[in-house]
Design a protein around this motif. Sequence first.
Motif, mmCIF file in Angstrom:
data_model
loop_
_atom_site.group_PDB
_atom_site.id
_atom_site.type_symbol
_atom_site.label_atom_id
_atom_site.label_comp_id
_atom_site.label_asym_id
_atom_site.label_seq_id
_atom_site.Cartn_x
_atom_site.Cartn_y
_atom_site.Cartn_z
ATOM 1 N N ARG A 1 2.141 12.730 -26.314
ATOM 2 C CA ARG A 1 1.944 13.342 -27.643
ATOM 3 C C ARG A 1 1.071 14.589 -27.552
ATOM 4 N NH1 ARG A 1 1.151 7.957 -29.004
ATOM 5 N NH2 ARG A 1 -1.094 8.290 -29.044
ATOM 6 N N ALA A 2 0.012 14.525 -26.755
ATOM 7 C CA ALA A 2 -0.932 15.647 -26.653
ATOM 8 C C ALA A 2 -0.244 16.911 -26.141
ATOM 9 C CB ALA A 2 -2.102 15.274 -25.737
ATOM 10 N N TRP A 3 0.663 16.761 -25.178
ATOM 11 C CA TRP A 3 1.357 17.914 -24.613
ATOM 12 C C TRP A 3 2.630 18.263 -25.378
ATOM 13 C CZ3 TRP A 3 -0.838 21.404 -21.753
ATOM 14 C CH2 TRP A 3 -1.932 21.055 -20.975
ATOM 15 N N SER A 4 2.928 17.531 -26.443
ATOM 16 C CA SER A 4 4.066 17.834 -27.313
ATOM 17 C C SER A 4 3.581 18.485 -28.602
ATOM 18 C CB SER A 4 4.847 16.545 -27.623
ATOM 19 O OG SER A 4 5.386 16.004 -26.449
ATOM 20 N N TYR A 5 2.518 19.264 -28.507
ATOM 21 C CA TYR A 5 1.922 19.916 -29.672
ATOM 22 C C TYR A 5 2.883 20.943 -30.268
ATOM 23 C CZ TYR A 5 0.926 23.626 -26.300
ATOM 24 O OH TYR A 5 1.042 24.596 -25.341
ATOM 25 N N SER A 6 2.625 21.331 -31.483
ATOM 26 C CA SER A 6 3.459 22.321 -32.165
ATOM 27 C C SER A 6 3.495 23.610 -31.351
ATOM 28 C CB SER A 6 2.903 22.596 -33.566
ATOM 29 O OG SER A 6 3.648 23.596 -34.195
ATOM 30 N N GLY A 7 4.674 24.067 -31.020
ATOM 31 C CA GLY A 7 4.831 25.284 -30.228
ATOM 32 C C GLY A 7 5.067 25.030 -28.753
ATOM 33 N N ALA A 8 4.910 23.780 -28.297
ATOM 34 C CA ALA A 8 5.158 23.472 -26.890
ATOM 35 C C ALA A 8 6.645 23.640 -26.583
ATOM 36 C CB ALA A 8 4.705 22.050 -26.576
ATOM 37 N N LYS A 9 6.956 24.284 -25.491
ATOM 38 C CA LYS A 9 8.341 24.585 -25.129
ATOM 39 C C LYS A 9 9.028 23.456 -24.360
ATOM 40 C CE LYS A 9 8.227 28.831 -26.642
ATOM 41 N NZ LYS A 9 8.927 29.236 -27.823
ATOM 42 N N ILE A 10 8.263 22.688 -23.604
ATOM 43 C CA ILE A 10 8.836 21.633 -22.775
ATOM 44 C C ILE A 10 8.893 20.338 -23.579
ATOM 45 C CG2 ILE A 10 8.624 20.326 -20.623
ATOM 46 C CD1 ILE A 10 9.160 23.387 -20.299
ATOM 47 N N LYS A 11 10.076 19.793 -23.715
ATOM 48 C CA LYS A 11 10.265 18.532 -24.421
ATOM 49 C C LYS A 11 9.876 17.391 -23.476
ATOM 50 C CE LYS A 11 13.842 15.693 -26.533
ATOM 51 N NZ LYS A 11 15.268 15.566 -26.821
ATOM 52 N N ILE A 12 9.104 16.441 -23.980
ATOM 53 C CA ILE A 12 8.697 15.268 -23.211
ATOM 54 C C ILE A 12 9.281 14.058 -23.922
ATOM 55 C CG2 ILE A 12 6.756 13.916 -22.344
ATOM 56 C CD1 ILE A 12 5.102 16.567 -22.490
ATOM 57 N N ALA A 13 10.215 13.375 -23.252
ATOM 58 C CA ALA A 13 10.935 12.282 -23.900
ATOM 59 C C ALA A 13 11.249 11.188 -22.888
ATOM 60 C CB ALA A 13 12.239 12.816 -24.507
ATOM 61 N N PRO A 14 11.460 9.965 -23.378
ATOM 62 C CA PRO A 14 11.827 8.873 -22.471
ATOM 63 C C PRO A 14 13.168 9.150 -21.794
ATOM 64 C CG PRO A 14 11.323 8.027 -24.674
ATOM 65 C CD PRO A 14 11.351 9.519 -24.773
ATOM 66 N N ASP A 15 13.306 8.632 -20.591
ATOM 67 C CA ASP A 15 14.576 8.720 -19.884
ATOM 68 C C ASP A 15 15.596 7.834 -20.596
ATOM 69 O OD1 ASP A 15 16.283 9.525 -17.809
ATOM 70 O OD2 ASP A 15 15.840 7.723 -16.657
ATOM 71 N N SER A 16 16.856 8.181 -20.451
ATOM 72 C CA SER A 16 17.936 7.373 -21.041
ATOM 73 C C SER A 16 19.050 7.220 -20.018
ATOM 74 C CB SER A 16 18.467 8.052 -22.307
ATOM 75 O OG SER A 16 19.236 9.190 -21.970
ATOM 76 N N ALA A 17 20.075 6.513 -20.392
ATOM 77 C CA ALA A 17 21.203 6.291 -19.487
ATOM 78 C C ALA A 17 21.959 7.576 -19.182
ATOM 79 C CB ALA A 17 22.155 5.258 -20.087
ATOM 80 N N THR A 18 21.793 8.605 -20.010
ATOM 81 C CA THR A 18 22.544 9.847 -19.820
ATOM 82 C C THR A 18 21.685 11.021 -19.365
ATOM 83 O OG1 THR A 18 22.290 10.445 -22.151
ATOM 84 C CG2 THR A 18 24.253 9.141 -21.543
ATOM 85 N N THR A 19 20.427 10.771 -19.004
ATOM 86 C CA THR A 19 19.549 11.857 -18.552
ATOM 87 C C THR A 19 19.045 11.566 -17.146
ATOM 88 O OG1 THR A 19 17.594 10.810 -19.565
ATOM 89 C CG2 THR A 19 18.804 12.432 -20.899
ATOM 90 N N VAL A 20 18.464 12.598 -16.530
ATOM 91 C CA VAL A 20 17.875 12.472 -15.200
ATOM 92 C C VAL A 20 16.385 12.218 -15.354
ATOM 93 C CG1 VAL A 20 17.402 13.676 -13.030
ATOM 94 C CG2 VAL A 20 19.604 13.998 -14.176
ATOM 95 N N ASN A 21 15.897 11.160 -14.724
ATOM 96 C CA ASN A 21 14.472 10.821 -14.772
ATOM 97 C C ASN A 21 13.683 11.839 -13.955
ATOM 98 O OD1 ASN A 21 12.086 9.405 -15.164
ATOM 99 N ND2 ASN A 21 12.459 8.041 -13.447
ATOM 100 N N ASP A 22 12.721 12.498 -14.604
ATOM 101 C CA ASP A 22 11.904 13.515 -13.935
ATOM 102 C C ASP A 22 10.533 13.011 -13.509
ATOM 103 O OD1 ASP A 22 13.750 15.757 -14.508
ATOM 104 O OD2 ASP A 22 13.189 15.358 -16.575
ATOM 105 N N LEU A 23 10.031 11.980 -14.198
ATOM 106 C CA LEU A 23 8.645 11.559 -14.014
ATOM 107 C C LEU A 23 8.541 10.058 -14.220
ATOM 108 C CD1 LEU A 23 5.565 12.371 -13.798
ATOM 109 C CD2 LEU A 23 5.612 12.551 -16.293
ATOM 110 N N ASN A 24 7.773 9.399 -13.359
ATOM 111 C CA ASN A 24 7.482 7.982 -13.553
ATOM 112 C C ASN A 24 5.981 7.791 -13.577
ATOM 113 O OD1 ASN A 24 8.262 5.200 -13.850
ATOM 114 N ND2 ASN A 24 7.491 4.879 -11.782
ATOM 115 N N TYR A 25 5.524 7.044 -14.569
ATOM 116 C CA TYR A 25 4.132 6.601 -14.640
ATOM 117 C C TYR A 25 4.058 5.234 -13.970
ATOM 118 C CZ TYR A 25 3.329 10.031 -18.428
ATOM 119 O OH TYR A 25 3.208 11.172 -19.192
ATOM 120 N N GLU A 26 3.128 5.061 -13.029
ATOM 121 C CA GLU A 26 2.966 3.774 -12.362
ATOM 122 C C GLU A 26 1.519 3.567 -11.967
ATOM 123 O OE1 GLU A 26 4.230 4.733 -7.793
ATOM 124 O OE2 GLU A 26 5.878 4.512 -9.211
#
Length: 141
Positions: free
Chosen positions: A23-48
């Motif tokens: 949420r913090a990096w999804s501030y108004s004006g942020a260009k990069i969308k941060i969203a959960p991975d889905s069955a139709t997208t490529v996973n870019d990042l894993n939190y572990e």
Amino acid sequence: MDEGEIRWTASTKYKAEYQHANRAWSYSGAKIKIAPDSATTVNDLNYEDFSDARNAAAGVWSRHPGIAATDLIRFNKARMDTFDAATRRMVAAHELGHALGLCHKSGSGKNAVKSVMWPEAARYPDVPTDVDKANYRRLWG
């Protein structure tokens, strides 16, 4: 990151912390969308998680280059479990800042830079500051 977004998955006990960072990096004006991975997208990042009492780091981001490679943000339970909720949120926001391409910021005395990208958890805020947002805009427009 691909096509202007970071798609993430999580296998960590620090759900509130990574959700705060997203949420913090999804501030108004942020260009990069941060969203959960889905069955139709490529996973870019894993939190572990990991646990290493000899490692002073509370969080570690590691980049894995290449097509369809997944970067990691790993939380060190041996450190994170000793922190209060605010400090854990700071760690998560800091590490996601690295995944977005930002480096450590520093300074001292009256010239200190207030930044979520401070290298020490107790010294930075838990949301991007004006300095962080300006550096983000330099990278992503």
